[in-house]
Scaffold this motif. Structure first.
Motif, PDB file in Angstrom:
ATOM      1  N   ALA A   1       0.616  -1.075   0.092  1.00 28.63           N
ATOM      2  CA  ALA A   1       0.004   0.134  -0.029  1.00 28.63           C
ATOM      3  C   ALA A   1       0.865   1.278   0.025  1.00 28.63           C
ATOM      4  CB  ALA A   1      -0.688  -0.057   1.109  1.00 28.63           C
TER       5      ALA A   1
ATOM      6  N   HIS B   1       1.271   3.770  -3.061  1.00 25.99           N
ATOM      7  CA  HIS B   1       1.020   5.208  -2.820  1.00 25.99           C
ATOM      8  C   HIS B   1       2.111   6.241  -3.004  1.00 25.99           C
ATOM      9  CE1 HIS B   1      -0.888   8.647  -0.823  1.00 25.99           C
ATOM     10  NE2 HIS B   1      -0.019   8.598   0.145  1.00 25.99           N
TER      11      HIS B   1
ATOM     12  N   LEU C   1      -5.299   1.826  -2.645  1.00 23.20           N
ATOM     13  CA  LEU C   1      -6.563   1.793  -2.103  1.00 23.20           C
ATOM     14  C   LEU C   1      -7.410   0.373  -1.877  1.00 23.20           C
ATOM     15  CD1 LEU C   1      -8.483   4.920  -3.113  1.00 23.20           C
ATOM     16  CD2 LEU C   1      -7.845   4.358  -0.881  1.00 23.20           C
TER      17      LEU C   1
ATOM     18  N   THR D   1      -5.579  -1.237   0.926  1.00 19.97           N
ATOM     19  CA  THR D   1      -6.131  -0.962   2.230  1.00 19.97           C
ATOM     20  C   THR D   1      -7.734  -1.487   2.271  1.00 19.97           C
ATOM     21  OG1 THR D   1      -7.145   1.297   1.153  1.00 19.97           O
ATOM     22  CG2 THR D   1      -4.567   0.987   2.207  1.00 19.97           C
ATOM     23  N   ASP D   2      -8.291  -1.521   1.017  1.00 16.28           N
ATOM     24  CA  ASP D   2      -9.574  -2.068   1.495  1.00 16.28           C
ATOM     25  C   ASP D   2      -9.501  -3.623   1.680  1.00 16.28           C
ATOM     26  OD1 ASP D   2     -10.857   0.223   0.871  1.00 16.28           O
ATOM     27  OD2 ASP D   2     -11.147  -0.084  -1.272  1.00 16.28           O
TER      28      ASP D   2
ATOM     29  N   LYS E   1      -6.110   4.307   5.189  1.00 19.52           N
ATOM     30  CA  LYS E   1      -6.878   4.463   4.045  1.00 19.52           C
ATOM     31  C   LYS E   1      -7.279   6.051   3.855  1.00 19.52           C
ATOM     32  CE  LYS E   1     -11.359   3.544   1.810  1.00 19.52           C
ATOM     33  NZ  LYS E   1     -12.747   2.729   1.674  1.00 19.52           N
TER      34      LYS E   1
END
Length: 455
Positions: A282, A286, A295, A298-299, A315
Protein backbone atom coordinates in the motif's frame (compact mmCIF):
# COMPACT_ATOMS: atom_id res chain seq x y z
CA UNK A 1 60.78 22.95 7.30
CA UNK A 2 57.13 24.01 7.57
CA UNK A 3 56.19 27.44 8.88
CA UNK A 4 55.11 27.48 12.54
CA UNK A 5 51.65 28.78 11.58
CA UNK A 6 51.11 25.82 9.27
CA UNK A 7 52.19 23.38 11.96
CA UNK A 8 49.94 25.09 14.48
CA UNK A 9 46.98 24.64 12.14
CA UNK A 10 47.80 20.94 11.81
CA UNK A 11 47.98 20.57 15.56
CA UNK A 12 44.60 22.20 16.07
CA UNK A 13 43.04 20.02 13.37
CA UNK A 14 44.63 16.96 14.96
CA UNK A 15 43.14 17.92 18.33
CA UNK A 16 39.69 18.18 16.77
CA UNK A 17 39.76 14.47 15.87
CA UNK A 18 39.05 13.44 19.43
CA UNK A 19 36.13 15.83 19.69
CA UNK A 20 34.63 14.40 16.51
CA UNK A 21 35.20 10.87 17.72
CA UNK A 22 33.30 11.17 20.97
CA UNK A 23 30.46 13.52 20.10
CA UNK A 24 27.03 11.95 19.48
CA UNK A 25 25.78 11.60 15.94
CA UNK A 26 23.93 14.66 14.63
CA UNK A 27 20.19 14.55 15.07
CA UNK A 28 18.40 12.37 12.53
CA UNK A 29 14.82 12.72 11.39
CA UNK A 30 12.25 11.37 13.83
CA UNK A 31 9.71 8.96 12.37
CA UNK A 32 6.29 9.11 13.98
CA UNK A 33 3.51 6.59 13.50
CA UNK A 34 0.74 5.83 15.98
CA UNK A 35 0.78 2.05 15.51
CA UNK A 36 4.57 1.83 15.72
CA UNK A 37 4.78 4.00 18.82
CA UNK A 38 2.05 1.97 20.54
CA UNK A 39 3.96 -1.28 19.96
CA UNK A 40 7.34 0.12 21.05
CA UNK A 41 5.75 1.49 24.20
CA UNK A 42 4.13 -1.88 24.95
CA UNK A 43 7.51 -3.59 24.46
CA UNK A 44 9.34 -1.27 26.82
CA UNK A 45 6.74 -0.99 29.62
CA UNK A 46 7.46 -4.31 31.41
CA UNK A 47 11.19 -3.51 31.23
CA UNK A 48 10.57 -0.03 32.62
CA UNK A 49 8.70 -1.45 35.60
CA UNK A 50 11.32 -4.17 36.11
CA UNK A 51 13.92 -1.39 36.32
CA UNK A 52 11.99 0.18 39.18
CA UNK A 53 10.59 3.08 37.18
CA UNK A 54 6.98 4.11 36.87
CA UNK A 55 4.93 2.97 33.90
CA UNK A 56 5.25 5.48 31.08
CA UNK A 57 8.47 6.94 32.49
CA UNK A 58 10.53 5.90 29.45
CA UNK A 59 9.68 6.80 25.84
CA UNK A 60 10.95 5.05 22.71
CA UNK A 61 11.68 7.28 19.71
CA UNK A 62 12.21 5.92 16.18
CA UNK A 63 14.82 7.60 13.98
CA UNK A 64 15.20 7.46 10.21
CA UNK A 65 18.64 5.88 10.04
CA UNK A 66 19.47 2.65 8.17
CA UNK A 67 22.28 1.65 10.55
CA UNK A 68 21.68 -0.98 13.24
CA UNK A 69 21.83 1.07 16.40
CA UNK A 70 20.03 2.30 19.51
CA UNK A 71 21.12 4.77 22.18
CA UNK A 72 20.09 7.05 25.00
CA UNK A 73 21.10 10.70 24.86
CA UNK A 74 19.89 12.20 28.11
CA UNK A 75 16.61 12.04 29.94
CA UNK A 76 14.51 8.89 29.86
CA UNK A 77 14.22 8.29 26.13
CA UNK A 78 15.53 5.41 24.09
CA UNK A 79 16.27 6.17 20.44
CA UNK A 80 16.05 3.28 17.96
CA UNK A 81 17.23 3.44 14.36
CA UNK A 82 14.92 2.24 11.61
CA UNK A 83 17.77 -0.03 10.50
CA UNK A 84 17.51 -1.94 13.77
CA UNK A 85 13.81 -2.64 13.23
CA UNK A 86 14.58 -3.79 9.71
CA UNK A 87 17.37 -6.09 10.94
CA UNK A 88 15.42 -7.63 13.83
CA UNK A 89 13.57 -10.87 13.16
CA UNK A 90 11.13 -10.56 16.02
CA UNK A 91 9.81 -8.36 18.80
CA UNK A 92 11.84 -10.25 21.40
CA UNK A 93 15.07 -9.07 19.74
CA UNK A 94 13.91 -5.47 20.07
CA UNK A 95 13.08 -6.05 23.74
CA UNK A 96 16.63 -7.28 24.30
CA UNK A 97 17.94 -4.01 22.88
CA UNK A 98 15.49 -1.98 24.96
CA UNK A 99 16.59 -3.80 28.13
CA UNK A 100 20.24 -2.99 27.36
CA UNK A 101 19.44 0.69 26.78
CA UNK A 102 17.41 0.74 29.99
CA UNK A 103 20.62 -0.28 31.72
CA UNK A 104 22.25 2.88 30.39
CA UNK A 105 19.37 4.99 31.74
CA UNK A 106 19.30 3.49 35.22
CA UNK A 107 23.10 3.44 35.37
CA UNK A 108 23.27 7.18 34.74
CA UNK A 109 25.69 6.52 31.90
CA UNK A 110 24.85 9.70 30.02
CA UNK A 111 25.97 11.84 32.96
CA UNK A 112 28.96 9.60 33.65
CA UNK A 113 29.80 9.52 29.96
CA UNK A 114 29.86 13.29 29.88
CA UNK A 115 32.24 13.30 32.85
CA UNK A 116 34.51 10.78 31.16
CA UNK A 117 34.44 12.75 27.95
CA UNK A 118 35.42 15.82 29.93
CA UNK A 119 38.40 13.99 31.44
CA UNK A 120 39.48 12.79 28.02
CA UNK A 121 39.24 16.31 26.64
CA UNK A 122 41.25 17.66 29.60
CA UNK A 123 44.08 15.23 28.85
CA UNK A 124 43.85 16.13 25.17
CA UNK A 125 43.86 19.87 25.87
CA UNK A 126 46.97 19.61 28.04
CA UNK A 127 48.81 17.65 25.35
CA UNK A 128 47.65 20.12 22.71
CA UNK A 129 49.05 23.04 24.73
CA UNK A 130 52.33 21.18 25.14
CA UNK A 131 52.40 20.56 21.41
CA UNK A 132 51.74 24.23 20.61
CA UNK A 133 54.49 25.30 22.99
CA UNK A 134 56.92 22.95 21.27
CA UNK A 135 55.83 24.20 17.85
CA UNK A 136 56.37 27.83 18.81
CA UNK A 137 59.84 26.89 20.04
CA UNK A 138 60.55 25.39 16.62
CA UNK A 139 60.49 21.72 17.68
CA UNK A 140 57.93 20.47 15.16
CA UNK A 141 58.63 16.75 15.62
CA UNK A 142 58.35 17.08 19.38
CA UNK A 143 55.07 18.92 18.96
CA UNK A 144 53.51 16.17 16.87
CA UNK A 145 54.80 13.52 19.27
CA UNK A 146 53.23 15.32 22.24
CA UNK A 147 49.96 15.57 20.40
CA UNK A 148 49.98 11.91 19.35
CA UNK A 149 50.69 10.69 22.88
CA UNK A 150 48.04 12.96 24.30
CA UNK A 151 45.42 11.81 21.85
CA UNK A 152 46.25 8.16 22.42
CA UNK A 153 45.93 8.59 26.21
CA UNK A 154 42.68 10.51 25.91
CA UNK A 155 41.08 8.16 23.40
CA UNK A 156 42.14 5.11 25.39
CA UNK A 157 40.66 6.60 28.54
CA UNK A 158 37.33 7.27 26.86
CA UNK A 159 37.08 3.94 25.03
CA UNK A 160 37.87 1.98 28.18
CA UNK A 161 35.15 3.83 30.07
CA UNK A 162 32.67 3.27 27.23
CA UNK A 163 33.32 -0.49 27.18
CA UNK A 164 32.76 -0.63 30.93
CA UNK A 165 29.43 1.13 30.51
CA UNK A 166 28.37 -1.30 27.79
CA UNK A 167 29.20 -4.32 29.94
CA UNK A 168 27.28 -2.81 32.84
CA UNK A 169 24.25 -2.18 30.59
CA UNK A 170 24.44 -5.78 29.32
CA UNK A 171 24.28 -7.09 32.90
CA UNK A 172 21.40 -4.77 33.78
CA UNK A 173 19.53 -5.89 30.67
CA UNK A 174 19.75 -9.52 31.80
CA UNK A 175 18.34 -8.53 35.19
CA UNK A 176 15.45 -6.51 33.76
CA UNK A 177 14.37 -9.13 31.26
CA UNK A 178 14.48 -11.77 33.98
CA UNK A 179 12.38 -9.69 36.38
CA UNK A 180 9.87 -8.97 33.61
CA UNK A 181 9.63 -12.69 32.78
CA UNK A 182 10.92 -12.14 29.22
CA UNK A 183 13.24 -14.67 27.60
CA UNK A 184 16.74 -13.56 26.66
CA UNK A 185 16.77 -15.64 23.47
CA UNK A 186 16.05 -12.58 21.35
CA UNK A 187 18.86 -10.63 23.00
CA UNK A 188 21.37 -13.42 22.27
CA UNK A 189 20.11 -13.80 18.71
CA UNK A 190 20.55 -10.10 18.11
CA UNK A 191 24.14 -10.14 19.38
CA UNK A 192 24.76 -13.09 17.07
CA UNK A 193 23.51 -10.93 14.20
CA UNK A 194 25.96 -8.22 15.20
CA UNK A 195 28.80 -10.74 15.39
CA UNK A 196 27.93 -12.10 11.93
CA UNK A 197 28.02 -8.55 10.62
CA UNK A 198 31.48 -8.06 12.14
CA UNK A 199 32.68 -11.24 10.44
CA UNK A 200 31.11 -10.20 7.15
CA UNK A 201 32.88 -6.85 7.17
CA UNK A 202 36.17 -8.33 8.35
CA UNK A 203 36.30 -6.71 11.80
CA UNK A 204 39.13 -8.23 13.82
CA UNK A 205 38.10 -10.14 16.96
CA UNK A 206 41.52 -9.85 18.58
CA UNK A 207 42.12 -8.32 22.01
CA UNK A 208 44.09 -5.52 20.36
CA UNK A 209 41.12 -4.66 18.13
CA UNK A 210 38.79 -4.78 21.12
CA UNK A 211 40.90 -2.13 22.86
CA UNK A 212 40.10 0.35 20.08
CA UNK A 213 36.32 -0.10 20.27
CA UNK A 214 33.62 1.69 22.25
CA UNK A 215 31.71 -1.62 22.68
CA UNK A 216 33.04 -5.00 23.82
CA UNK A 217 33.50 -7.55 21.06
CA UNK A 218 30.21 -9.27 20.26
CA UNK A 219 31.79 -12.68 20.80
CA UNK A 220 32.86 -11.72 24.32
CA UNK A 221 29.40 -10.36 25.07
CA UNK A 222 27.74 -13.54 23.79
CA UNK A 223 29.94 -15.75 25.93
CA UNK A 224 29.09 -13.80 29.09
CA UNK A 225 25.40 -13.33 28.39
CA UNK A 226 24.57 -16.85 27.25
CA UNK A 227 25.45 -18.32 30.65
CA UNK A 228 23.25 -15.80 32.45
CA UNK A 229 20.29 -16.08 30.09
CA UNK A 230 20.27 -19.88 29.96
CA UNK A 231 20.29 -20.04 33.77
CA UNK A 232 17.33 -17.67 34.01
CA UNK A 233 13.84 -19.12 34.73
CA UNK A 234 12.43 -17.02 31.88
CA UNK A 235 14.68 -18.68 29.27
CA UNK A 236 11.95 -21.05 28.00
CA UNK A 237 9.12 -18.54 28.33
CA UNK A 238 7.57 -18.21 24.84
CA UNK A 239 7.42 -14.66 23.44
CA UNK A 240 4.04 -12.97 23.15
CA UNK A 241 2.57 -14.09 19.77
CA UNK A 242 0.36 -11.00 19.52
CA UNK A 243 3.37 -8.71 19.91
CA UNK A 244 5.19 -10.67 17.23
CA UNK A 245 2.25 -10.26 14.84
CA UNK A 246 2.21 -6.52 15.54
CA UNK A 247 5.96 -6.34 15.06
CA UNK A 248 5.82 -7.93 11.61
CA UNK A 249 3.14 -5.39 10.65
CA UNK A 250 5.12 -2.33 11.69
CA UNK A 251 8.33 -3.75 10.20
CA UNK A 252 6.62 -4.14 6.81
CA UNK A 253 4.94 -0.77 7.17
CA UNK A 254 8.29 0.90 7.89
CA UNK A 255 9.96 -0.89 4.99
CA UNK A 256 7.21 0.20 2.59
CA UNK A 257 7.50 3.77 3.78
CA UNK A 258 11.31 4.03 3.57
CA UNK A 259 12.34 1.72 0.73
CA UNK A 260 11.89 2.46 -2.95
CA UNK A 261 8.64 1.11 -4.42
CA UNK A 262 10.58 -1.40 -6.49
CA UNK A 263 12.46 -2.70 -3.45
CA UNK A 264 9.17 -3.07 -1.59
CA UNK A 265 7.45 -4.91 -4.44
CA UNK A 266 10.45 -7.23 -4.76
CA UNK A 267 10.32 -8.04 -1.05
CA UNK A 268 6.53 -8.25 -0.87
CA UNK A 269 5.32 -9.49 -4.31
CA UNK A 270 1.64 -9.42 -5.17
CA UNK A 271 1.08 -13.13 -4.55
CA UNK A 272 1.70 -12.49 -0.83
CA UNK A 273 -1.63 -11.67 0.81
CA UNK A 274 -0.62 -11.40 4.46
CA UNK A 275 -1.28 -8.23 6.45
CA UNK A 276 2.41 -7.18 6.44
CA UNK A 277 2.66 -7.67 2.67
CA UNK A 278 -0.47 -5.62 1.97
CA UNK A 279 0.73 -2.94 4.33
CA UNK A 280 4.07 -2.63 2.57
CA UNK A 281 2.58 -2.65 -0.93
CA UNK A 282 0.00 0.00 0.00
CA UNK A 283 2.84 2.38 0.82
CA UNK A 284 4.78 1.42 -2.31
CA UNK A 285 1.78 2.07 -4.57
CA UNK A 286 0.98 5.31 -2.76
CA UNK A 287 4.55 6.56 -3.27
CA UNK A 288 4.14 5.89 -6.99
CA UNK A 289 0.79 7.76 -7.03
CA UNK A 290 -1.02 4.53 -7.89
CA UNK A 291 -4.04 5.46 -5.78
CA UNK A 292 -6.36 2.71 -7.01
CA UNK A 293 -3.79 0.01 -6.26
CA UNK A 294 -3.03 1.52 -2.84
CA UNK A 295 -6.74 1.68 -1.99
CA UNK A 296 -7.23 -1.90 -3.17
CA UNK A 297 -4.65 -3.02 -0.60
CA UNK A 298 -6.16 -0.92 2.19
CA UNK A 299 -9.68 -2.10 1.36
CA UNK A 300 -8.48 -5.71 1.52
CA UNK A 301 -7.00 -5.01 4.96
CA UNK A 302 -10.22 -3.39 6.18
CA UNK A 303 -12.29 -6.26 4.80
CA UNK A 304 -10.17 -8.66 6.88
CA UNK A 305 -10.66 -6.56 10.04
CA UNK A 306 -13.13 -3.64 9.77
CA UNK A 307 -12.43 -2.59 13.36
CA UNK A 308 -8.67 -2.15 13.00
CA UNK A 309 -8.08 1.60 13.46
CA UNK A 310 -4.71 1.56 11.73
CA UNK A 311 -6.14 0.12 8.51
CA UNK A 312 -8.72 2.92 8.53
CA UNK A 313 -5.98 5.46 9.24
CA UNK A 314 -3.99 4.22 6.25
CA UNK A 315 -6.99 4.47 3.93
CA UNK A 316 -7.68 8.02 5.12
CA UNK A 317 -4.03 8.94 4.63
CA UNK A 318 -3.99 7.60 1.07
CA UNK A 319 -7.17 9.50 0.19
CA UNK A 320 -6.02 12.73 1.84
CA UNK A 321 -2.61 12.71 0.18
CA UNK A 322 -4.21 11.82 -3.17
CA UNK A 323 -6.25 15.02 -3.13
CA UNK A 324 -9.52 13.57 -1.79
CA UNK A 325 -9.79 15.05 1.73
CA UNK A 326 -13.60 14.87 1.89
CA UNK A 327 -13.49 11.10 1.26
CA UNK A 328 -10.74 10.74 3.87
CA UNK A 329 -12.88 12.17 6.68
CA UNK A 330 -14.99 9.11 7.49
CA UNK A 331 -12.19 6.50 7.82
CA UNK A 332 -10.04 8.97 9.77
CA UNK A 333 -12.92 9.94 12.07
CA UNK A 334 -13.55 6.27 12.82
CA UNK A 335 -9.85 5.70 13.47
CA UNK A 336 -9.70 8.64 15.88
CA UNK A 337 -12.70 7.31 17.81
CA UNK A 338 -11.33 3.76 17.95
CA UNK A 339 -7.96 4.91 19.30
CA UNK A 340 -9.45 7.23 21.91
CA UNK A 341 -8.23 10.33 20.05
CA UNK A 342 -4.66 9.23 19.38
CA UNK A 343 -2.79 12.55 18.86
CA UNK A 344 -1.04 11.52 15.63
CA UNK A 345 -4.16 10.14 13.97
CA UNK A 346 -6.19 13.11 15.23
CA UNK A 347 -3.66 15.45 13.59
CA UNK A 348 -4.12 13.69 10.24
CA UNK A 349 -7.89 13.92 10.67
CA UNK A 350 -7.67 17.66 11.42
CA UNK A 351 -5.49 18.06 8.31
CA UNK A 352 -8.24 16.45 6.24
CA UNK A 353 -10.88 18.72 7.80
CA UNK A 354 -8.85 21.81 6.89
CA UNK A 355 -8.00 20.49 3.42
CA UNK A 356 -11.69 20.40 2.51
CA UNK A 357 -11.61 24.25 2.75
CA UNK A 358 -15.06 24.05 4.35
CA UNK A 359 -15.37 26.78 7.00
CA UNK A 360 -17.92 24.61 8.77
CA UNK A 361 -15.13 22.21 9.74
CA UNK A 362 -13.02 24.81 11.60
CA UNK A 363 -14.69 24.26 14.97
CA UNK A 364 -14.23 20.48 14.84
CA UNK A 365 -10.64 20.87 13.64
CA UNK A 366 -9.84 23.20 16.56
CA UNK A 367 -11.39 20.80 19.07
CA UNK A 368 -9.46 17.84 17.65
CA UNK A 369 -6.15 19.71 17.52
CA UNK A 370 -6.41 21.19 21.00
CA UNK A 371 -6.96 17.67 22.34
CA UNK A 372 -4.01 16.41 20.28
CA UNK A 373 -1.50 18.98 21.57
CA UNK A 374 -2.89 18.53 25.07
CA UNK A 375 -1.75 14.90 24.99
CA UNK A 376 1.35 15.35 22.80
CA UNK A 377 2.91 18.80 22.86
CA UNK A 378 5.87 17.64 20.75
CA UNK A 379 3.88 17.53 17.54
CA UNK A 380 4.93 20.36 15.18
CA UNK A 381 2.34 19.42 12.56
CA UNK A 382 -0.51 19.74 15.05
CA UNK A 383 0.73 23.14 16.21
CA UNK A 384 1.07 24.34 12.62
CA UNK A 385 -2.49 23.30 11.78
CA UNK A 386 -3.81 24.81 15.00
CA UNK A 387 -2.18 28.09 13.95
CA UNK A 388 -3.98 27.84 10.62
CA UNK A 389 -7.30 27.32 12.42
CA UNK A 390 -6.77 30.29 14.73
CA UNK A 391 -5.73 32.46 11.80
CA UNK A 392 -8.82 31.49 9.80
CA UNK A 393 -11.00 32.37 12.78
CA UNK A 394 -9.29 35.73 13.28
CA UNK A 395 -7.62 34.80 16.60
CA UNK A 396 -4.20 36.20 15.67
CA UNK A 397 -2.61 36.13 19.17
CA UNK A 398 -3.23 32.38 19.52
CA UNK A 399 -2.23 31.82 15.90
CA UNK A 400 1.14 33.43 16.72
CA UNK A 401 1.51 31.32 19.86
CA UNK A 402 0.78 28.12 17.93
CA UNK A 403 3.34 29.18 15.30
CA UNK A 404 5.90 29.81 18.05
CA UNK A 405 5.29 26.30 19.44
CA UNK A 406 5.82 24.78 16.00
CA UNK A 407 8.93 26.87 15.32
CA UNK A 408 10.68 26.14 18.61
CA UNK A 409 10.28 22.41 17.91
CA UNK A 410 11.53 22.82 14.34
CA UNK A 411 14.83 24.45 15.32
CA UNK A 412 13.83 28.01 14.45
CA UNK A 413 14.25 29.86 17.77
CA UNK A 414 14.53 33.36 16.27
CA UNK A 415 11.13 33.13 14.57
CA UNK A 416 9.69 31.43 17.65
CA UNK A 417 10.86 34.32 19.83
CA UNK A 418 9.25 36.92 17.58
CA UNK A 419 5.90 35.12 17.54
CA UNK A 420 5.96 34.27 21.25
CA UNK A 421 6.70 37.89 22.23
CA UNK A 422 3.97 39.15 19.92
CA UNK A 423 1.50 36.66 21.44
CA UNK A 424 2.53 37.61 24.97
CA UNK A 425 1.84 41.30 24.30
CA UNK A 426 -1.66 40.67 22.89
CA UNK A 427 -3.03 37.74 24.91
CA UNK A 428 -5.03 38.44 28.09
CA UNK A 429 -2.58 38.64 30.99
CA UNK A 430 -2.67 35.82 33.50
CA UNK A 431 -4.25 33.28 31.12
CA UNK A 432 -2.63 29.90 30.50
CA UNK A 433 -1.84 30.89 26.90
CA UNK A 434 -0.17 34.13 28.08
CA UNK A 435 2.00 32.15 30.51
CA UNK A 436 2.84 29.63 27.80
CA UNK A 437 3.93 32.44 25.46
CA UNK A 438 6.39 33.57 28.13
CA UNK A 439 7.71 30.01 28.49
CA UNK A 440 8.27 29.62 24.74
CA UNK A 441 9.98 33.02 24.55
CA UNK A 442 12.29 32.05 27.43
CA UNK A 443 13.16 28.75 25.72
CA UNK A 444 13.85 30.55 22.43
CA UNK A 445 16.17 33.07 24.14
CA UNK A 446 18.07 30.23 25.80
CA UNK A 447 18.54 28.43 22.48
CA UNK A 448 19.71 31.64 20.79
CA UNK A 449 22.17 32.22 23.62
CA UNK A 450 23.52 28.69 23.22
CA UNK A 451 23.95 29.29 19.50
CA UNK A 452 25.95 32.46 20.19
CA UNK A 453 28.15 30.63 22.72
CA UNK A 454 28.92 27.89 20.20
CA UNK A 455 30.21 30.35 17.61
Amino acid sequence: MRPATSLLARLLAFAALLVIGVQPVAAQSILRDAETEALLQDLVEPITEAAGLQKGAVDVVLLDDPSINAFVAGGQRIYIHSGLINAADNANMVQGVLAHEMGHITGGHIISGTDSMGKAMKIQLLSMLAGIAAAVAGAGDAAMAAMALGQQAALGNYLSFSRTQESSADAAGVQYLSKAGITGKGSLAFFQKLQNQEFRYGYSQSDEAGFARTHPLSGDRLARLELDYRADPAWDTPPDPEQQERFLRIKAKLFGYLATPQQTLNSYPTYMTSVPARYARAYAYHKESRMEDALAETDALIAADPKDPYFLELKGQVLLESGKPAEALEPLRQSVEMTNNDPLIATTFAHALLATEDQGHLEEAEKVLRAAVGRDRENPSAWYQLGVVYGARGDIPRARLASAEQQIMSGRPREALQNAESAEHTLPQGTSDWIRAQDVAMQARAELENERNRR
